[in-house]
Write a protein that holds these residues in place. Structure first.
Motif, PDB file in Angstrom:
ATOM      1  N   LYS A   1     -10.054 -38.998  74.491  1.00 50.59           N
ATOM      2  CA  LYS A   1      -9.241 -39.370  74.911  1.00 50.59           C
ATOM      3  C   LYS A   1      -8.924 -39.096  75.945  1.00 50.59           C
ATOM      4  CE  LYS A   1      -4.368 -39.050  74.425  1.00 50.59           C
ATOM      5  NZ  LYS A   1      -2.740 -38.892  73.504  1.00 50.59           N
ATOM      6  N   GLY A   2      -9.107 -37.251  76.355  1.00 51.14           N
ATOM      7  CA  GLY A   2      -9.423 -36.944  78.160  1.00 51.14           C
ATOM      8  C   GLY A   2     -10.333 -37.286  78.526  1.00 51.14           C
TER       9      GLY A   2
ATOM     10  N   GLY B   1     -11.689 -41.361  78.665  1.00 49.82           N
ATOM     11  CA  GLY B   1     -10.459 -42.078  78.830  1.00 49.82           C
ATOM     12  C   GLY B   1     -10.545 -41.826  79.893  1.00 49.82           C
TER      13      GLY B   1
ATOM     14  N   THR C   1      -0.315 -33.720  76.237  1.00 48.26           N
ATOM     15  CA  THR C   1      -0.383 -34.488  75.054  1.00 48.26           C
ATOM     16  C   THR C   1      -1.683 -33.803  74.332  1.00 48.26           C
ATOM     17  OG1 THR C   1      -2.060 -36.409  75.645  1.00 48.26           O
ATOM     18  CG2 THR C   1       0.284 -36.195  75.540  1.00 48.26           C
ATOM     19  N   LEU C   2      -2.447 -32.852  75.048  1.00 51.21           N
ATOM     20  CA  LEU C   2      -3.858 -31.726  74.896  1.00 51.21           C
ATOM     21  C   LEU C   2      -3.715 -30.499  75.504  1.00 51.21           C
ATOM     22  CD1 LEU C   2      -6.807 -35.013  75.993  1.00 51.21           C
ATOM     23  CD2 LEU C   2      -5.468 -34.731  73.954  1.00 51.21           C
TER      24      LEU C   2
ATOM     25  N   TRP D   1      -0.501 -37.777  82.680  1.00 49.25           N
ATOM     26  CA  TRP D   1       0.240 -38.464  81.045  1.00 49.25           C
ATOM     27  C   TRP D   1      -0.701 -38.016  80.424  1.00 49.25           C
ATOM     28  CZ3 TRP D   1      -3.347 -43.078  78.203  1.00 49.25           C
ATOM     29  CH2 TRP D   1      -2.439 -43.080  77.296  1.00 49.25           C
ATOM     30  N   VAL D   2      -2.191 -37.877  80.368  1.00 44.56           N
ATOM     31  CA  VAL D   2      -2.585 -37.123  78.979  1.00 44.56           C
ATOM     32  C   VAL D   2      -3.040 -36.098  78.548  1.00 44.56           C
ATOM     33  CG1 VAL D   2      -5.030 -37.195  79.483  1.00 44.56           C
ATOM     34  CG2 VAL D   2      -4.902 -38.383  77.501  1.00 44.56           C
TER      35      VAL D   2
ATOM     36  N   GLY E   1       5.822 -33.536  78.397  1.00 44.44           N
ATOM     37  CA  GLY E   1       4.693 -33.639  77.565  1.00 44.44           C
ATOM     38  C   GLY E   1       4.974 -33.230  75.763  1.00 44.44           C
TER      39      GLY E   1
ATOM     40  N   TYR F   1      -3.611 -41.104  85.290  1.00 50.27           N
ATOM     41  CA  TYR F   1      -4.159 -40.642  83.812  1.00 50.27           C
ATOM     42  C   TYR F   1      -4.026 -38.940  83.561  1.00 50.27           C
ATOM     43  CZ  TYR F   1      -6.988 -41.853  79.392  1.00 50.27           C
ATOM     44  OH  TYR F   1      -7.263 -41.906  77.844  1.00 50.27           O
TER      45      TYR F   1
END
Length: 502
Positions: free
Chosen positions: A477-478, A481, A202-203, A198-199, A230, A195
């Motif tokens: 989200k970070g 999540g 994007t952040l 993956w995230v 990313g 996770y």
């Protein structure tokens, strides 16, 4: 289920949630008020309610209060001696370049066993920042992996106070809970890393400027480094970010200054570095002793054919039972922490001051734990527990998921994972015997359910997101999540554990 007893249970849990969320009262007082409300509504005699509260409080702290105090004290010495920092560095070297997220998640998992998440994250976050600076990117992924690695063991592995309290309330074998919690942690750690990788990219461009500057030394756009692809909005990275000139990723990492904790040494002496192996002894030796006690007892039970019911230990297991008793094991750990990790010139009053600080930080946890035990005793004595067991037995819901569901609801409602697992354990305690739930399964169900969706009402949410520099939807989200991902990942593990232990 009798409507009066059902109402008593619902009102008791509602009182805890409302008081913690909407008033200035803390969880300790809220749990005691819930005891009174539950007892009165269920029809229990008024004097009997008080007796149940004092009995449950005393029995619970009698079994685990000393262990919680010793565990927190050991964690404090690991912090001030630099042992926690040495363990972090050793993990980074062991995992190697390109596996920094694995290293940070593993470091977080290890450090959070004796050290509270909040303080542990504050101690270890500079390490994540230094690595991101050397890599010229990837800070969010590192920070999330570190934070959620800490979440795993903080929720799953005693002697962290929450799972330790649930173990005591439900009467589970501490050694088995430690082993099972570690297995859950090892299996769930890849979920954390996946996770975060993956995230995180994007952040990366959502990190607030102040934190970006603190991490990378510039306000320029930073790439995602070795975290893979990313949406980092720039590719070149900061022009003034330091690069490692000798191939050693740790060359620029500095997180621990002994003078900040130990003061300046006497003339003619200097600070000594605590190595990772030595630094691990106060933590590893008690854990090994506790596990050995469990293993030898299991072997002895098997040899006697007494796998259930009364058990008379053989003489050869007595030393293991004594040394592996959590109180004795952690006393040994505390002695090792003071006399192995700290320099000889450390003043007695300074060491005693650290123990006092540890006792102060453990005080509220002890009170909440005792109050949780009191709540469970009221549920038993009032008949609510028996009625709930009968009602659940008539449904198709797997009984071992009941504590998981209770912990999930309480965690989302009031934010504290510790309160959630203690509440779930208190409510579930009457079910363990009546419905045949294995106590270890019940403990892991309570602790796993309490990991769900860390957000605004959780203090650790603010620690992680502020240090990471994420706000608003990016923070949800970070961090929210990733905690929900490990919560979901624990569900199939509980089904497997129930099959194995059932």
């Amino acid at each position: 289920m009798d409507i009066q007893l059902l109402l008593a249970l619902v009102l008791g849990i509602a009182v805890i949630i409302v008081l913690v969320l909407r008033t200035r009262l803390d969880a300790f007082v809220a749990l005691l008020i819930a005891c009174l409300v539950t007892g009165v509504v269920s029809g229990q005699q008024l004097t009997g309610i008080v007796d149940s509260i004092t009995t449950g409080f005393g029995n619970t702290l009698g079994s685990i209060g000393i262990v919680i105090g010793l565990g927190v004290a050991i964690g404090k010495i690991l912090e001030v001696s630099g042992a926690a920092d040495s363990l972090a560095r050793a993990f980074l070297r062991a995992f190697g370049k390109g596996r920094e997220e694995w290293a940070m998640g593993s470091v977080g998992s290890l450090v959070s066993i004796p050290v509270f998440c909040d303080s542990g994250y504050v101690i270890m976050n500079p390490l994540a920042r230094s690595i991101a600076r050397v890599k010229r990117g990837g800070y969010v992924a590192l920070a999330l992996a570190l934070g959620c690695g800490m979440t795993l063991t903080h929720h799953l592995v005693p002697p962290t106070p929450g799972p330790l309290a649930a173990t005591g309330i439900l009467g589970a074998d501490l050694g088995l809970v430690i082993v099972t919690g570690l297995v859950f942690t090892i299996i769930l750690l890849p979920v954390v890393i996946a996770y975060a990788r993956w995230v995180g990219p994007t952040l990366e461009d959502r990190v607030i400027p102040e934190v970006r500057e603190a991490v990378y030394g510039t306000l320029a756009t930073v790439g995602v480094g070795s975290t893979g692809g990313g949406s980092g909005s720039g590719g070149g990275g900061p022009t003034d970010a330091p690069a490692s000139t000798d191939g050693d990723e740790m060359s620029d990492v500095a997180t621990y200054n002994p003078s900040d904790y130990l003061g300046e040494p006497p003339a003619g002496q200097s600070h000594r570095h605590v190595g990772a192996f030595v630094g691990s002894l106060p933590l590893a030796i008690p854990l090994v002793l506790i596990v050995l006690n469990t293993v030898t007892a299991a072997i002895d039970r098997d040899q006697q054919g007494a796998l259930s019911g009364d058990y008379d230990p053989s003489s050869w297991t007595v030393p293991f039972a004594f040394l592996g008793n959590p109180v004795v094991a952690l006393v040994i750990g505390a002695i090792l922490a003071v006399y192995v990790l700290l320099p000889r010139w450390t003043p007695r009053n300074k060491v005693q001051g650290w123990f006092a600080d540890a006792a102060a930080s453990a005080g509220l946890i002890l009170l909440i734990t005792g109050a949780g035990g009191a709540f469970g005793q009221v549920l038993r004595d009032s008949g609510v527990g028996d009625a709930l067991a009968e009602a659940i037995a008539a449904t198709a819901l797997p009984v071992f998921l009941v504590p998981f569901a209770i912990a999930t609801v309480v965690r989302i409602a009031q934010g504290s994972g510790t309160v959630a697992m203690i509440t779930a354990a208190s409510v579930t305690a009457p079910l363990v015997t009546n419905l045949g739930i294995d106590p270890v399964v019940a403990v892991l169900a309570c602790t796993s359910g309490s990991m769900v969706f860390s957000y605004f009402n959780d203090s650790y949410f603010w620690v992680v997101t502020r240090f990471t520099g994420l706000e608003g939807t990016a923070a949800l989200k970070g961090w929210s999540g990733i905690t929900t991902a490990v919560w979901a990942g624990s569900i199939p593990l509980l089904f497997v554990l129930n099959l194995v232990m059932g």
